[in-house]
Design a protein around this motif. Structure first.
Motif, mmCIF file in Angstrom:
data_model
loop_
_atom_site.group_PDB
_atom_site.id
_atom_site.type_symbol
_atom_site.label_atom_id
_atom_site.label_comp_id
_atom_site.label_asym_id
_atom_site.label_seq_id
_atom_site.Cartn_x
_atom_site.Cartn_y
_atom_site.Cartn_z
ATOM 1 N N LYS A 68 0.825 -1.291 -0.087
ATOM 2 C CA LYS A 68 -0.134 -0.211 -0.032
ATOM 3 C C LYS A 68 0.958 1.349 -0.062
ATOM 4 O O LYS A 68 1.928 1.389 0.846
ATOM 5 C CB LYS A 68 -0.944 0.100 1.168
ATOM 6 N N ILE A 69 0.690 2.141 -1.119
ATOM 7 C CA ILE A 69 1.365 3.263 -1.190
ATOM 8 C C ILE A 69 0.467 4.613 -0.789
ATOM 9 O O ILE A 69 -0.626 4.769 -1.572
ATOM 10 C CB ILE A 69 1.940 3.520 -2.307
ATOM 11 N N ILE A 70 0.703 5.290 0.244
ATOM 12 C CA ILE A 70 -0.051 6.716 0.261
ATOM 13 C C ILE A 70 0.809 7.679 0.411
ATOM 14 O O ILE A 70 1.654 8.108 1.287
ATOM 15 C CB ILE A 70 -0.623 6.685 2.003
ATOM 16 N N PRO A 71 0.906 8.357 -0.832
ATOM 17 C CA PRO A 71 1.802 9.535 -0.986
ATOM 18 C C PRO A 71 1.103 10.816 0.026
ATOM 19 O O PRO A 71 0.087 10.717 0.534
ATOM 20 C CB PRO A 71 1.627 9.859 -2.262
ATOM 21 N N LYS A 72 2.179 11.793 0.215
ATOM 22 C CA LYS A 72 1.716 13.058 0.724
ATOM 23 C C LYS A 72 2.236 14.095 -0.024
ATOM 24 O O LYS A 72 2.820 14.081 -0.979
ATOM 25 C CB LYS A 72 2.728 12.946 2.191
ATOM 26 N N VAL A 73 1.646 15.340 0.130
ATOM 27 C CA VAL A 73 1.586 16.508 -0.466
ATOM 28 C C VAL A 73 2.541 17.792 0.100
ATOM 29 O O VAL A 73 2.027 17.987 1.285
ATOM 30 C CB VAL A 73 0.336 17.004 -1.365
ATOM 31 N N VAL A 74 3.450 18.172 -0.430
ATOM 32 C CA VAL A 74 4.181 19.363 0.146
ATOM 33 C C VAL A 74 4.164 20.459 -0.868
ATOM 34 O O VAL A 74 4.046 20.113 -2.035
ATOM 35 C CB VAL A 74 5.456 19.076 0.846
ATOM 36 N N ARG A 75 4.406 21.721 -0.527
ATOM 37 C CA ARG A 75 4.480 22.811 -1.266
ATOM 38 C C ARG A 75 6.100 23.339 -1.480
ATOM 39 O O ARG A 75 6.587 23.473 -0.352
ATOM 40 C CB ARG A 75 3.617 23.956 -0.879
ATOM 41 N N ARG A 76 6.542 23.177 -2.482
ATOM 42 C CA ARG A 76 7.984 23.758 -2.804
ATOM 43 C C ARG A 76 7.936 24.755 -3.755
ATOM 44 O O ARG A 76 7.589 24.447 -4.857
ATOM 45 C CB ARG A 76 8.833 22.493 -3.193
#
Length: 290
Positions: free
Chosen positions: A250-258
């Motif tokens: 199971k792959i659960i990505p995360k989101v960041v702002r760069r």
């Protein structure tokens, strides 16, 4: 785990300025990567979603969609690995496994016209044109997959599918899917088409060519699609793809702002354990020092 390109970003509108206080419960879904052999190596069937769609509008994807409650109908005529086997592959119970495999077959037929079914456990339909009306009825939810197969005297060929991956939409997004990815070879005699209201165009490409189109700005790819293409680019035939031993995690990505842009990070990235949401932005120079 494969590392995403540093310049891969999400469309700004995909993640709201204020993510949900409580993450949306993801909807179960199935995606099927159709493959075929070509002189230059295996090709994949890709569709560009209609711009303006609520989820991934304008992006290039594989056929697939959400599980319908009727996909769990245990009466469906079935050939191949039993639901319990699929459940072990995808870490779910047999009932959900049944629904996922049925959704995979149904969505593939609805969106591409490819039907992974046959008159018996050892054959597959070679010409799907006689089932055009049934395809429309499935799209309109007028019939279930089990009903269609029973009325047509067909058997679902679960053995034509292989488990490939398991992705869950980041918690920051308002529309979330718990998607299991399958691979399947285009059956002999069948053709994949673009007769669907959800895609503006469709085509076959080698994984390398599709990735190059993304690199040149001709395609939009989401992380699961890019990763799948990159994985498939390592194989020299569809037989090798289908014979690959995969451990589905199971792959659960995360989101960041760069730098003012939305980036996806995956487990294994140094930022993954500390990133809570893309709103927890740090100055660019601090990001660069990590």
């Amino acid at each position: 785990m494969r590392e995403l390109p540093a310049d891969m970003v999400l469309p700004e509108g995909m993640v709201p300025a204020e993510p949900p206080a409580v993450p949306v419960v993801p909807r179960d879904a199935a995606t099927v990567v159709l493959i075929r052999d070509a002189p230059t190596g295996p090709e994949v069937f890709l569709q560009r979603r209609v711009t303006g769609m609520a989820f991934a509008g304008g992006m290039t994807v594989f056929p697939g969609g959400g599980v319908d409650r009727r996909d769990a109908d245990a009466s469906v005529a079935w050939a191949g690995p039993e639901p319990a086997w699929w459940g072990r592959c995808f870490d779910c119970d047999p009932a959900l496994a049944t629904a996922l495999v049925c959704a995979a077959v149904r969505e593939t037929f609805e969106e591409s016209g490819v039907l992974l079914a046959g008159p018996d456990a050892t054959s597959v339909v070679a010409d799907t044109r006689p089932f055009a009306d049934a395809r429309k009825a499935l799209e309109k939810r007028e019939v279930s997959l089990a009903q269609f197969l029973a009325e047509s005297g067909l058997v679902l060929r679960a053995d034509l599918l292989r488990p490939w991956a398991h992705w869950i939409t980041p918690a920051e997004e308002p529309r979330r899917y718990d998607t299991r990815f399958f691979v399947a070879v285009l059956p002999s005699g069948q053709r994949a088409d673009d007769v669907t209201s959800e895609a503006s165009d469709a085509s076959w490409q080698t994984p390398a060519a599709a990735i190059d189109d993304w690199r040149q700005g001709r395609r939009g790819l989401m992380p699961p699609t890019w990763t799948t293409l990159a994985d498939l680019d390592e194989f020299d035939s569809t037989a090798a793809v289908m014979a690959a031993e995969r451990t589905v995690e199971k792959i659960i990505p995360k989101v960041v702002r760069r730098g003012g842009k939305l980036h996806v990070i995956l487990p294994g990235d140094p930022e993954y354990t500390t990133a809570a949401a893309h709103l927890d932005a740090r100055p660019d120079d601090e990001v660069g020092r990590r």
